[in-house]
Design an enzyme around this catalytic site. Sequence first.
Site, short mmCIF file in Angstrom:
data_model
loop_
_atom_site.label_atom_id
_atom_site.label_comp_id
_atom_site.label_asym_id
_atom_site.label_seq_id
_atom_site.Cartn_x
_atom_site.Cartn_y
_atom_site.Cartn_z
N ASP A 83 -18.07 -72.15 -67.72
CA ASP A 83 -17.64 -70.87 -66.97
C ASP A 83 -18.03 -71.15 -65.63
OD1 ASP A 83 -17.37 -68.21 -66.06
OD2 ASP A 83 -18.04 -67.17 -67.91
N TYR A 176 2.50 -60.73 -47.01
CA TYR A 176 1.84 -60.07 -48.07
C TYR A 176 2.34 -60.37 -49.32
CZ TYR A 176 -0.67 -56.19 -50.14
OH TYR A 176 -1.31 -55.36 -50.97
N LYS A 186 -5.91 -65.47 -52.65
CA LYS A 186 -5.12 -66.79 -52.39
C LYS A 186 -5.14 -67.11 -51.03
CE LYS A 186 -3.79 -67.13 -56.74
NZ LYS A 186 -4.59 -68.25 -57.48
#
Length: 313
Positions: A83, A176, A186
């Site tokens: 994780d 956008y 991102k």
Amino acid sequence: MADTPPVAPGPDALRGHVALVTGATRGAGRGMAVELGAAGATVYVTGRSTRAGRSELSRPETIEDTAELVTAAGGEGIAVRCDHTVPADVRALVDRIEAEQGGRLDTLVDDTWGGDQWIEWKPIWEHDLDRGLRAVRNGLETHLITLHTVLPLLVRRGSGLVCEITDGDDMFNDRYRGTMFFDLVKVAITRLGKMLHDEVSPHGITSVSLTPGFLRSEEMLEHFGVTEQNWRDGIAQDKWFAISETPSYIGRAVVALACDPDVSRWSGKALSSGQLARHYGFTDRDGSRPECGRFFADAYFGDKPDADVADYR
């Protein structure tokens, strides 16, 4: 930048090469891990979904499946449950690489995401705050934790390649994406690949950000109700699906970079699978060479709405 001859790495092109692909349970991560294996690499594959238990995404793919595919392709796949939001998990992963490989790591492919289920396509003031912050934690904080903990392996060797896997190249980053938390993650990952150049290039390490195009992941194929064999049937639902690509395509991009003795030419750049395919000469699994970014620039954002997708494959 001058073109190079087509690259067709053989099964031993990366024999002895050690790679780590994070978030390798499925999708692009699996595709990159398997293609590295096909070139002969030893590949550590990490994720949270194992045969003993699924992650909160509750999908059937597991890291053990990916590791077996890497080995079947010709490399050595090593599955490690990790994780990447937990620094101790990443530290244990590094300790394992230290013990098993003498600390050797040649390529880090930083591909954690796991944020789709937290994203709401709403303005930030309507978006659930806890869910949005969870997306940032899963999608961005994981990259920072991984870099902080894993990079010393490459720095110590004085060489290596880091690929920060994102969604969209600079063309998309100037537009956008429709909701703030997704867009933030991102764009930030693309920026990470660029900023790292200043920190790691003095140590002989190349850092890039790398994006696939319209990816035909397991989840995307299910969304369209198709398989890889009849994927074109999905175009009737979404015409943009015609420019889609398999996860192998970005995997071949990573292999091309890892095999390039002059890979530092790319350091600090935002790259795409299609761009690198054009440069190095590799193709997708069906022999095509999709250029999703160029197609979207012309047909979606530009002045060629009737552009023929065949001209971009």
